[in-house]
Design a protein around this motif. Structure first.
Motif, short mmCIF file in Angstrom:
data_model
loop_
_atom_site.label_atom_id
_atom_site.label_comp_id
_atom_site.label_asym_id
_atom_site.label_seq_id
_atom_site.Cartn_x
_atom_site.Cartn_y
_atom_site.Cartn_z
N PHE A 35 -5.71 -3.49 3.00
CA PHE A 35 -6.89 -4.02 2.34
C PHE A 35 -8.00 -2.97 2.30
CE2 PHE A 35 -11.07 -6.02 2.84
CZ PHE A 35 -11.13 -6.81 1.72
N ALA A 36 -8.24 -2.33 3.46
CA ALA A 36 -9.26 -1.28 3.53
C ALA A 36 -8.90 -0.12 2.62
CB ALA A 36 -9.42 -0.80 4.97
N GLY A 37 -7.59 0.23 2.58
CA GLY A 37 -7.15 1.30 1.69
C GLY A 37 -7.39 0.96 0.23
N GLY A 38 -7.15 -0.31 -0.13
CA GLY A 38 -7.42 -0.74 -1.51
C GLY A 38 -8.89 -0.64 -1.85
N VAL A 39 -9.74 -0.99 -0.91
CA VAL A 39 -11.19 -0.87 -1.13
C VAL A 39 -11.57 0.59 -1.37
CG1 VAL A 39 -13.46 -1.16 -0.08
CG2 VAL A 39 -11.73 -2.94 0.20
N LEU A 40 -11.03 1.49 -0.55
CA LEU A 40 -11.33 2.91 -0.70
C LEU A 40 -10.85 3.45 -2.05
CD1 LEU A 40 -10.43 4.23 2.88
CD2 LEU A 40 -12.71 3.87 1.92
N LEU A 41 -9.65 3.02 -2.46
CA LEU A 41 -9.12 3.49 -3.75
C LEU A 41 -9.99 3.02 -4.91
CD1 LEU A 41 -5.28 2.91 -3.26
CD2 LEU A 41 -6.47 5.09 -3.30
N MET A 42 -10.49 1.80 -4.81
CA MET A 42 -11.29 1.25 -5.91
C MET A 42 -12.71 1.80 -5.92
SD MET A 42 -9.98 -2.69 -6.35
CE MET A 42 -9.89 -3.11 -4.62
N ILE A 43 -13.21 2.19 -4.75
CA ILE A 43 -14.58 2.73 -4.68
C ILE A 43 -14.60 4.21 -5.08
CG2 ILE A 43 -16.48 3.31 -3.13
CD1 ILE A 43 -15.92 0.73 -1.63
N PHE A 44 -13.72 5.01 -4.47
CA PHE A 44 -13.75 6.46 -4.70
C PHE A 44 -12.91 6.89 -5.90
CE2 PHE A 44 -14.72 5.99 -0.14
CZ PHE A 44 -15.95 6.66 -0.11
N LYS A 45 -12.01 6.04 -6.37
CA LYS A 45 -11.23 6.25 -7.59
C LYS A 45 -10.51 7.60 -7.66
CE LYS A 45 -14.28 3.32 -10.36
NZ LYS A 45 -15.16 3.24 -11.54
N PRO A 46 -9.69 7.93 -6.65
CA PRO A 46 -8.89 9.15 -6.79
C PRO A 46 -7.81 9.00 -7.84
CG PRO A 46 -8.22 7.92 -4.85
CD PRO A 46 -9.42 7.21 -5.40
N ILE A 47 -7.46 7.75 -8.15
CA ILE A 47 -6.49 7.47 -9.19
C ILE A 47 -6.97 6.27 -10.00
CG2 ILE A 47 -4.53 8.36 -7.88
CD1 ILE A 47 -3.81 5.46 -7.16
N LYS A 48 -6.42 6.14 -11.20
CA LYS A 48 -6.73 4.97 -12.03
C LYS A 48 -5.48 4.60 -12.82
CE LYS A 48 -8.81 7.72 -15.76
NZ LYS A 48 -8.61 9.03 -15.12
N ILE A 49 -5.52 3.43 -13.41
CA ILE A 49 -4.36 2.96 -14.17
C ILE A 49 -4.06 3.94 -15.31
CG2 ILE A 49 -3.51 1.11 -15.66
CD1 ILE A 49 -5.17 -0.83 -13.98
N GLY A 50 -2.78 4.31 -15.43
CA GLY A 50 -2.36 5.24 -16.47
C GLY A 50 -2.22 6.68 -16.00
N ASP A 51 -2.69 6.98 -14.76
CA ASP A 51 -2.59 8.34 -14.24
C ASP A 51 -1.16 8.65 -13.80
OD1 ASP A 51 -5.23 8.76 -14.67
OD2 ASP A 51 -5.84 8.78 -12.57
N LEU A 52 -0.75 9.89 -14.03
CA LEU A 52 0.53 10.38 -13.49
C LEU A 52 0.24 11.00 -12.13
CD1 LEU A 52 3.56 11.08 -13.80
CD2 LEU A 52 2.85 13.23 -14.88
N ILE A 53 0.82 10.42 -11.08
CA ILE A 53 0.52 10.88 -9.72
C ILE A 53 1.79 11.14 -8.93
CG2 ILE A 53 -1.63 9.54 -9.69
CD1 ILE A 53 -0.20 7.66 -7.64
N GLU A 54 1.62 11.88 -7.84
CA GLU A 54 2.69 12.07 -6.87
C GLU A 54 2.13 11.74 -5.51
OE1 GLU A 54 5.83 15.53 -5.33
OE2 GLU A 54 4.41 15.94 -6.97
N ALA A 55 2.76 10.78 -4.82
CA ALA A 55 2.26 10.34 -3.52
C ALA A 55 3.40 9.69 -2.74
CB ALA A 55 1.11 9.35 -3.68
N GLN A 56 3.38 9.90 -1.42
CA GLN A 56 4.38 9.30 -0.54
C GLN A 56 5.80 9.59 -1.01
OE1 GLN A 56 3.43 7.78 2.39
NE2 GLN A 56 1.42 8.51 1.76
N GLY A 57 6.02 10.80 -1.52
CA GLY A 57 7.35 11.19 -1.96
C GLY A 57 7.79 10.61 -3.28
N GLU A 58 6.88 9.94 -3.98
CA GLU A 58 7.21 9.34 -5.28
C GLU A 58 6.31 9.92 -6.37
OE1 GLU A 58 9.68 7.37 -5.65
OE2 GLU A 58 10.10 6.70 -3.61
N ILE A 59 6.84 9.99 -7.57
CA ILE A 59 6.06 10.44 -8.72
C ILE A 59 6.19 9.41 -9.84
CG2 ILE A 59 7.98 11.85 -9.60
CD1 ILE A 59 5.87 13.78 -10.73
#
Length: 270
Positions: free
Chosen positions: A108-132
């Motif tokens: 929950f806290a991680g979701g809050v941080l993602l939505m506040i600081f916006k390192p990613i957004k819908i539609g972005d191509l990302i690589e994280a936790q061994g997944e792309i």
């Protein structure tokens, strides 16, 4: 208990708590109306500030529930119920739930941080936790991404927000790194011209930054060239595969050999 006793009990109860009950009902009605108005105002302000849609819904729900809890505690106080003990019970219950749901609270806290600081957004191509993959949805507890082979991957927000995130979309451009080897007998300048012509005229290849071709290694059996076209993130695989194919065709046409193991015939003496 006879009818007169029942009426007397009801009359006594109303005389003692009637005004408190009426007051509690009025405060509930007025308070609920005020909360709705506040929620609309908050939502309107966040929309004007171009807040992310997911963040808007999350914050309005959070504020709404907080105000409702305050309203309920106020009404309990009006009815004569000790709010101090109620608050203590609520705090104890919250602590117990929090200990039982540590992982969920971290997400929950991680979701809050993602939505506040916006390192990613819908539609972005990302690589994280061994997944792309492409971000499909950012929820309160998890984030969903779609991999290049169309698989849905669900990543907990706690681990996602605490780990490394590579965002290929943020800058709007991505480099495709390819390496091709040619024989030592090949002319380096001619090979560079052929390779540069392939990527410069390729579909979806950007002219800025300009594509580059450089000798990267003098290997055991080949001279290796680093071929670096640029493209938009959504065109990465198209450019990757098209460049690989077109380079082979262009080198064959120019008579430039790509080294490969040759079979050796062994003749036995009779």
């Amino acid at each position: 208990m006879d009818f007169d006793s029942i009426i007397a009990s009801i009359t006594t109860f109303l005389a003692t708590y009637g005004f408190s009950i009426i007051g509690a009902i009025v405060i509930w009605i007025v308070g609920s109306w005020v909360i709705k108005k506040l929620m609309k105002t908050v939502a309107s302000l966040m929309a004007k500030k171009n807040y992310d849609e997911s963040l808007q819904k999350f914050l309005t729900n959070l504020i709404g529930w907080a105000l409702k809890i305050i309203l309920i505690i106020t009404i309990l106080g009006i009815l004569g119920i000790p709010t101090a003990s109620f608050a203590a019970i609520l705090a104890a219950a919250g602590l117990a739930i929090g200990l039982a749901l540590q992982g969920s609270l971290a997400n929950f806290a991680g979701g809050v941080l993602l939505m506040i600081f916006k390192p990613i957004k819908i539609g972005d191509l990302i690589e994280a936790q061994g997944e792309i993959g492409v971000v499909k949805e950012i929820q309160i507890f998890t984030t969903k991404i779609i991999t290049p082979d169309n698989k849905l991957v669900i990543i907990p927000n706690g681990t996602l927000s605490n780990g490394n995130i590579v965002n290929y979309t943020e800058e709007g451009k991505i480099r495709v790194d390819l390496t091709f080897g040619v024989g030592y007998d090949s002319d380096i300048k001619q090979t560079k011209e052929v390779l540069l012509n392939v990527i410069s005229t390729g579909a979806n290849v950007l002219s800025d930054p300009a594509p580059t071709v450089n000798v990267s290694e003098l290997a055991d059996s080949s001279v290796n060239f680093a071929v670096r076209p640029w493209c938009k993130p959504e065109h990465y695989w198209d450019v990757y595969f098209a460049t690989t194919e077109n380079v082979k065709l262009a080198l064959d046409k120019a008579g430039i050999e790509i080294p490969y193991p040759h079979a050796v015939e062994i003749q036995k003496k009779g």
